[in-house]
Design a protein around this motif. Structure first.
Motif, PDB file in Angstrom:
ATOM      1  N   CYS A 283    -115.588 -34.316  -4.082  1.00 52.70           N
ATOM      2  CA  CYS A 283    -115.322 -32.754  -4.115  1.00 52.70           C
ATOM      3  C   CYS A 283    -116.432 -32.315  -3.345  1.00 52.70           C
ATOM      4  O   CYS A 283    -116.418 -30.885  -2.898  1.00 52.70           O
ATOM      5  N   ARG A 284    -117.557 -33.142  -2.839  1.00 54.38           N
ATOM      6  CA  ARG A 284    -118.406 -32.604  -2.169  1.00 54.38           C
ATOM      7  C   ARG A 284    -119.517 -31.614  -2.682  1.00 54.38           C
ATOM      8  O   ARG A 284    -120.199 -30.980  -2.091  1.00 54.38           O
ATOM      9  N   ILE A 285    -119.525 -31.366  -3.934  1.00 54.57           N
ATOM     10  CA  ILE A 285    -120.545 -30.604  -4.560  1.00 54.57           C
ATOM     11  C   ILE A 285    -122.179 -31.333  -4.313  1.00 54.57           C
ATOM     12  O   ILE A 285    -122.103 -32.540  -4.348  1.00 54.57           O
TER      13      ILE A 285
ATOM     14  N   GLY B 155    -128.212 -37.821 -13.333  1.00 52.75           N
ATOM     15  CA  GLY B 155    -127.731 -37.424 -14.554  1.00 52.75           C
ATOM     16  C   GLY B 155    -126.749 -36.073 -14.419  1.00 52.75           C
ATOM     17  O   GLY B 155    -125.858 -35.915 -15.000  1.00 52.75           O
ATOM     18  N   CYS B 156    -126.989 -35.313 -13.442  1.00 51.71           N
ATOM     19  CA  CYS B 156    -126.241 -34.151 -12.788  1.00 51.71           C
ATOM     20  C   CYS B 156    -124.957 -34.886 -12.305  1.00 51.71           C
ATOM     21  O   CYS B 156    -123.923 -34.222 -12.667  1.00 51.71           O
ATOM     22  N   PHE B 157    -125.079 -35.971 -11.916  1.00 52.02           N
ATOM     23  CA  PHE B 157    -123.905 -36.458 -11.312  1.00 52.02           C
ATOM     24  C   PHE B 157    -122.887 -36.852 -12.160  1.00 52.02           C
ATOM     25  O   PHE B 157    -121.709 -36.705 -12.230  1.00 52.02           O
ATOM     26  N   LYS B 158    -123.440 -37.672 -13.333  1.00 49.83           N
ATOM     27  CA  LYS B 158    -122.745 -38.153 -14.640  1.00 49.83           C
ATOM     28  C   LYS B 158    -121.863 -36.890 -15.339  1.00 49.83           C
ATOM     29  O   LYS B 158    -120.870 -36.969 -15.617  1.00 49.83           O
ATOM     30  N   LYS B 159    -122.853 -35.848 -15.371  1.00 49.57           N
ATOM     31  CA  LYS B 159    -122.446 -34.570 -16.066  1.00 49.57           C
ATOM     32  C   LYS B 159    -121.132 -33.804 -15.429  1.00 49.57           C
ATOM     33  O   LYS B 159    -120.017 -33.702 -15.750  1.00 49.57           O
ATOM     34  N   HIS B 160    -121.373 -33.817 -13.776  1.00 50.66           N
ATOM     35  CA  HIS B 160    -120.177 -33.547 -12.977  1.00 50.66           C
ATOM     36  C   HIS B 160    -118.968 -34.314 -13.199  1.00 50.66           C
ATOM     37  O   HIS B 160    -117.915 -33.653 -13.277  1.00 50.66           O
ATOM     38  N   LYS B 161    -119.244 -35.516 -13.358  1.00 52.51           N
ATOM     39  CA  LYS B 161    -117.985 -36.471 -13.484  1.00 52.51           C
ATOM     40  C   LYS B 161    -117.247 -36.432 -14.674  1.00 52.51           C
ATOM     41  O   LYS B 161    -116.063 -36.328 -14.847  1.00 52.51           O
ATOM     42  N   SER B 162    -118.179 -36.053 -15.827  1.00 49.81           N
ATOM     43  CA  SER B 162    -117.664 -35.840 -17.138  1.00 49.81           C
ATOM     44  C   SER B 162    -116.616 -34.693 -17.418  1.00 49.81           C
ATOM     45  O   SER B 162    -116.222 -34.690 -18.396  1.00 49.81           O
ATOM     46  N   GLU B 163    -117.153 -33.885 -16.701  1.00 47.90           N
ATOM     47  CA  GLU B 163    -116.443 -32.422 -16.781  1.00 47.90           C
ATOM     48  C   GLU B 163    -115.225 -32.472 -16.430  1.00 47.90           C
ATOM     49  O   GLU B 163    -114.547 -31.263 -16.469  1.00 47.90           O
ATOM     50  N   ASP B 164    -114.603 -33.541 -15.824  1.00 54.25           N
ATOM     51  CA  ASP B 164    -113.384 -33.449 -15.042  1.00 54.25           C
ATOM     52  C   ASP B 164    -112.978 -32.381 -14.045  1.00 54.25           C
ATOM     53  O   ASP B 164    -111.746 -31.815 -14.007  1.00 54.25           O
TER      54      ASP B 164
ATOM     55  N   CYS C  92    -105.176 -30.285   8.234  1.00 52.15           N
ATOM     56  CA  CYS C  92    -106.200 -30.155   7.142  1.00 52.15           C
ATOM     57  C   CYS C  92    -106.383 -31.532   6.800  1.00 52.15           C
ATOM     58  O   CYS C  92    -105.503 -32.381   6.687  1.00 52.15           O
ATOM     59  N   GLN C  93    -107.848 -31.803   6.432  1.00 56.41           N
ATOM     60  CA  GLN C  93    -108.261 -33.141   5.786  1.00 56.41           C
ATOM     61  C   GLN C  93    -108.847 -33.006   4.794  1.00 56.41           C
ATOM     62  O   GLN C  93    -110.014 -31.703   4.564  1.00 56.41           O
ATOM     63  N   SER C  94    -108.903 -33.675   3.936  1.00 58.12           N
ATOM     64  CA  SER C  94    -109.806 -33.819   2.629  1.00 58.12           C
ATOM     65  C   SER C  94    -111.141 -33.856   3.002  1.00 58.12           C
ATOM     66  O   SER C  94    -111.743 -34.751   4.097  1.00 58.12           O
ATOM     67  N   SER C  95    -111.997 -33.148   2.336  1.00 59.28           N
ATOM     68  CA  SER C  95    -113.398 -33.211   2.800  1.00 59.28           C
ATOM     69  C   SER C  95    -113.817 -34.525   2.695  1.00 59.28           C
ATOM     70  O   SER C  95    -114.815 -34.544   3.099  1.00 59.28           O
TER      71      SER C  95
ATOM     72  N   CYS D  47    -113.962 -32.452 -10.937  1.00 56.35           N
ATOM     73  CA  CYS D  47    -114.187 -33.105  -9.539  1.00 56.35           C
ATOM     74  C   CYS D  47    -112.625 -33.361  -9.068  1.00 56.35           C
ATOM     75  O   CYS D  47    -112.025 -34.222  -9.565  1.00 56.35           O
ATOM     76  N   GLU D  48    -112.215 -32.753  -8.178  1.00 55.57           N
ATOM     77  CA  GLU D  48    -111.025 -32.753  -7.307  1.00 55.57           C
ATOM     78  C   GLU D  48    -111.400 -32.742  -5.888  1.00 55.57           C
ATOM     79  O   GLU D  48    -112.094 -32.146  -5.590  1.00 55.57           O
ATOM     80  N   GLN D  49    -110.222 -33.537  -5.299  1.00 57.59           N
ATOM     81  CA  GLN D  49    -110.765 -33.395  -3.779  1.00 57.59           C
ATOM     82  C   GLN D  49    -110.516 -32.127  -3.295  1.00 57.59           C
ATOM     83  O   GLN D  49    -109.258 -31.592  -3.584  1.00 57.59           O
ATOM     84  N   VAL D  50    -111.363 -31.808  -2.393  1.00 57.11           N
ATOM     85  CA  VAL D  50    -111.221 -30.280  -1.860  1.00 57.11           C
ATOM     86  C   VAL D  50    -110.668 -30.530  -0.433  1.00 57.11           C
ATOM     87  O   VAL D  50    -110.923 -31.137   0.427  1.00 57.11           O
ATOM     88  N   LYS D  51    -109.646 -29.825  -0.240  1.00 56.53           N
ATOM     89  CA  LYS D  51    -108.709 -29.380   0.976  1.00 56.53           C
ATOM     90  C   LYS D  51    -109.401 -28.543   2.002  1.00 56.53           C
ATOM     91  O   LYS D  51    -109.638 -27.494   1.464  1.00 56.53           O
ATOM     92  N   GLU D  52    -109.782 -28.854   3.100  1.00 54.68           N
ATOM     93  CA  GLU D  52    -110.447 -27.692   3.993  1.00 54.68           C
ATOM     94  C   GLU D  52    -109.635 -27.898   5.189  1.00 54.68           C
ATOM     95  O   GLU D  52    -109.102 -29.135   5.627  1.00 54.68           O
TER      96      GLU D  52
END
Length: 150
Positions: A19-21, A27-36, A56-59, A38-43
């Motif tokens: 999702c490019r956040i 620790g923050c990456f694991k927390k981010h992934k555990s919160e569900d 359009c291409q997924s980021s 994380c979705e592919q962002v379309k730009e």
């Protein structure tokens, strides 16, 4: 100055490949992934390096930018674009890169959790040292009369 998209406390050093956040730590990456969340962002903006008309291409499929890889403290480590082009055009470097053992070493370093430790280990391999020397000859050529080895 941007802050971590998860904890909002630290300067982010990484970007989620999905999702490019931006985030600052494992620790923050694991927390981010555990919160569900994380979705592919379309730009709709096409990547700078390969423009795609009306597509359009997924980021996550877009190439990394300099901002993704460097923070303010690493600015002095930035290799000028012209030197990167010279690396890509170097026959000597291409010859060294044909070795499958070197390519495996590069993959190992690239995928290592502790990159500094992996680099230290790789630098004990003569083939990797030869590769590093070839790169340094292009990035920081020795001055005339100063034939110092890298």
């Amino acid at each position: 100055m941007q802050l971590c998209g998860v904890c909002s406390e630290q300067i982010p050093k990484y970007r989620c490949p999905t999702c490019r956040i931006r985030y600052c730590s494992l620790g923050c990456f694991k927390k981010h992934k555990s919160e569900d969340s994380c979705e592919q962002v379309k730009e709709c903006a096409a990547p700078v390096t390969t423009p795609l008309p009306d597509a359009c291409q997924s980021s996550a499929d877009q190439p990394w930018t300099v901002d993704d890889l460097l923070d303010e403290g690493s600015e002095s480590d930035r290799v000028p674009l012209e030197k990167l082009r010279q690396l890509g055009e170097s026959e000597a470097l291409m010859t060294v890169l044909q070795n499958p053992h070197l390519r495996e070493l590069l993959r190992t370093v690239d995928s290592a959790e502790d990159k500094a430790k992996a680099m230290k280990k790789a630098m004990k391999e003569p083939l990797f040292v030869e590769f590093a020397d070839q790169c340094m000859k292009i990035i920081e050529p020795a001055e005339e009369g100063n034939e110092e080895a890298y």
